[in-house]
Design a protein around this motif. Sequence first.
Motif, PDB file in Angstrom:
ATOM      1  N   SER A  33       6.833  -1.039  -1.297  1.00 42.34           N
ATOM      2  CA  SER A  33       5.705  -1.503  -0.487  1.00 42.34           C
ATOM      3  C   SER A  33       5.677  -0.834   0.884  1.00 42.34           C
ATOM      4  CB  SER A  33       5.763  -3.016  -0.316  1.00 42.34           C
ATOM      5  OG  SER A  33       6.954  -3.408   0.358  1.00 42.34           O
ATOM      6  N   ASP A  34       6.722  -0.114   1.263  1.00 42.11           N
ATOM      7  CA  ASP A  34       6.766   0.591   2.542  1.00 42.11           C
ATOM      8  C   ASP A  34       5.809   1.775   2.490  1.00 42.11           C
ATOM      9  OD1 ASP A  34       7.300   1.971   4.851  1.00 42.11           O
ATOM     10  OD2 ASP A  34       9.456   2.180   4.494  1.00 42.11           O
ATOM     11  N   PRO A  35       4.745   1.772   3.283  1.00 40.55           N
ATOM     12  CA  PRO A  35       3.761   2.864   3.210  1.00 40.55           C
ATOM     13  C   PRO A  35       4.329   4.226   3.613  1.00 40.55           C
ATOM     14  CG  PRO A  35       3.303   1.428   5.090  1.00 40.55           C
ATOM     15  CD  PRO A  35       4.365   0.757   4.285  1.00 40.55           C
ATOM     16  N   ALA A  36       5.413   4.243   4.368  1.00 33.74           N
ATOM     17  CA  ALA A  36       5.992   5.516   4.815  1.00 33.74           C
ATOM     18  C   ALA A  36       6.961   6.112   3.793  1.00 33.74           C
ATOM     19  CB  ALA A  36       6.710   5.318   6.151  1.00 33.74           C
ATOM     20  N   LEU A  37       7.289   5.374   2.760  1.00 33.30           N
ATOM     21  CA  LEU A  37       8.295   5.825   1.793  1.00 33.30           C
ATOM     22  C   LEU A  37       7.730   6.922   0.898  1.00 33.30           C
ATOM     23  CD1 LEU A  37      11.186   5.214   0.700  1.00 33.30           C
ATOM     24  CD2 LEU A  37      10.081   3.730  -0.990  1.00 33.30           C
ATOM     25  N   GLU A  38       8.403   8.053   0.853  1.00 36.82           N
ATOM     26  CA  GLU A  38       8.034   9.160  -0.029  1.00 36.82           C
ATOM     27  C   GLU A  38       8.929   9.150  -1.262  1.00 36.82           C
ATOM     28  OE1 GLU A  38       5.487  11.037   0.433  1.00 36.82           O
ATOM     29  OE2 GLU A  38       4.984  10.415   2.484  1.00 36.82           O
ATOM     30  N   PHE A  39       8.508   9.902  -2.277  1.00 41.08           N
ATOM     31  CA  PHE A  39       9.221   9.891  -3.557  1.00 41.08           C
ATOM     32  C   PHE A  39      10.670  10.325  -3.390  1.00 41.08           C
ATOM     33  CE2 PHE A  39      10.700  11.885  -7.470  1.00 41.08           C
ATOM     34  CZ  PHE A  39      10.483  10.866  -8.379  1.00 41.08           C
ATOM     35  N   GLU A  40      10.903  11.413  -2.634  1.00 38.96           N
ATOM     36  CA  GLU A  40      12.259  11.923  -2.484  1.00 38.96           C
ATOM     37  C   GLU A  40      13.156  10.895  -1.806  1.00 38.96           C
ATOM     38  OE1 GLU A  40       9.529  13.468  -1.751  1.00 38.96           O
ATOM     39  OE2 GLU A  40       9.490  15.227  -3.086  1.00 38.96           O
ATOM     40  N   ALA A  41      12.633  10.203  -0.791  1.00 34.16           N
ATOM     41  CA  ALA A  41      13.414   9.172  -0.100  1.00 34.16           C
ATOM     42  C   ALA A  41      13.705   7.999  -1.028  1.00 34.16           C
ATOM     43  CB  ALA A  41      12.668   8.694   1.141  1.00 34.16           C
TER      44      ALA A  41
END
Length: 509
Positions: free
Chosen positions: A265-273
């Motif tokens: 749900s974190d909008p800043a989270l990218e796939f690699e992270a």
Amino acid sequence: MTLPVPQFSDDQAEAWDRVADVLRGAGVDLLEGTTLPAATGKPTVLAVIGKAGSGKTMLLAELTKALAEAGVDLISGDYEGRRRKDRRTLAILAPTNKAASVLRGRGVPATTIHRILYTPVYDPEYERIAEWLAGNGDRPEVEGLSDAALDRAKAFYDQVKSIPGALATAGLRGSDFILGWKRREDPLDIGFIDESSMLDERQFEDLREIFPTLVLFGDPAQLAPVGQSGEMVFDRLPEGRKLTLSRIHRQEFDSPILDLAHALSDPALEFEAFERMVEEAARRDDRVLWSERVDAGLMARSPVLVWRNQTRVRLIQAFRSAYGAPADALLPGEPLICDGIELPLKHRKKRIDLEARGLIKGAQVIYLGPGKKPGFSRLHVVGSEDPLVSAASIVKIELPDTEEPFIPYAARMGAAFLHGAAVTIHKAQGSQWEDVQVFAPDLFVAARTGRCEAGLPLWKRLAYVAITRAEKRLHWVVRNRLARPSEPLGIADLPRANTVLALDPVEED
């Protein structure tokens, strides 16, 4: 009011009170345990929404128990009892058989929307093809089907007397020649709808017409039905009609799987992270596994979850190759998914008999071997109380880069099956398994497309649904490889696999 379940969280208690108020207005008092005849008036719709672990199923189960104690009758698609003017009823429904079976596994007597509301109606145009194949009519001209497709259907039918199998060789599926569903004429009373994020607009409108009191239970983070632009039916309800559960009731188990699901749900989270989060979780908790290869042994009993259909087909073929399955037959122990019961209206009783034995659309089935009659298969229905059946079968094995499936077994009419070693994440909604393998390379592709659904990156919705299918262990597969099985495919792990409950033949009269 005095809550019947003291361990309710504050948001569950509020939702209970709001649902109880709606039911009281409809003539059912949960506090007093009394009922009145149903009153006529404007239909009422309420939605209880929350992410995985927020207690939706617990609330649904306790409301169901309280309604039963108040004298409300639970109804199903098989039997509703004698009608009375003062009788109050409750139907607990889910959009798919898979979702309904998960509820039943938790003690909630659920059935499907179609089973209780609809009966199938076949397209007359395709009935003309069936009549021609059976020798009872002239060769038809059907829009969208070439002469070559009809020739393939005829050649197949001449070898195997199966109309569904013949139509499949012409490029048709059951959904193509089933025109729709005939809705029941009698209205119902109170309806609880689980997995309502999967409802399409037509189903929702039908339910609103039939149920004066309707309560939807759904997860706003799941995948919306195809064609609805990421919107779910409860999204358009007024805010006062949506009750949100936020507390994670499974936190007491300190679940790393739920932690990963909710991190999305974190909008800043990218796939690699996110993948780094999965890898870190795998280092500290054996309930999350970082896998370099797909485990063929797990695929035999719980499918690997993928995004793309082409990935699904290729993994199925890799699974069959790893076990040395012949191209023209199934091995005992191969998993199948029931794709529906293909019977005309006049065989409704036979359909009900099969469904009552657990052979329903979406059911996971293990192939045990050929039946005594041509076109029949011996099957183990996973999760059924009486799992061993013998049924007329149309088994379809899809091949890479080929539009037409290979059909090793086909009866004239009966249960249709697809191979079940891999399924799409969309199809997995409503199901759960102890161990779930998620094919991460597909999610990486989804992330690279940049596609969004209702404002949320598609890969996050896919990952959320896939992760929350795991009951105990999550296997995050990062390489496009299949590990060789450590032992041959078999059925020794299945209870009573050497005996079969014989059913009446399922065929056209």
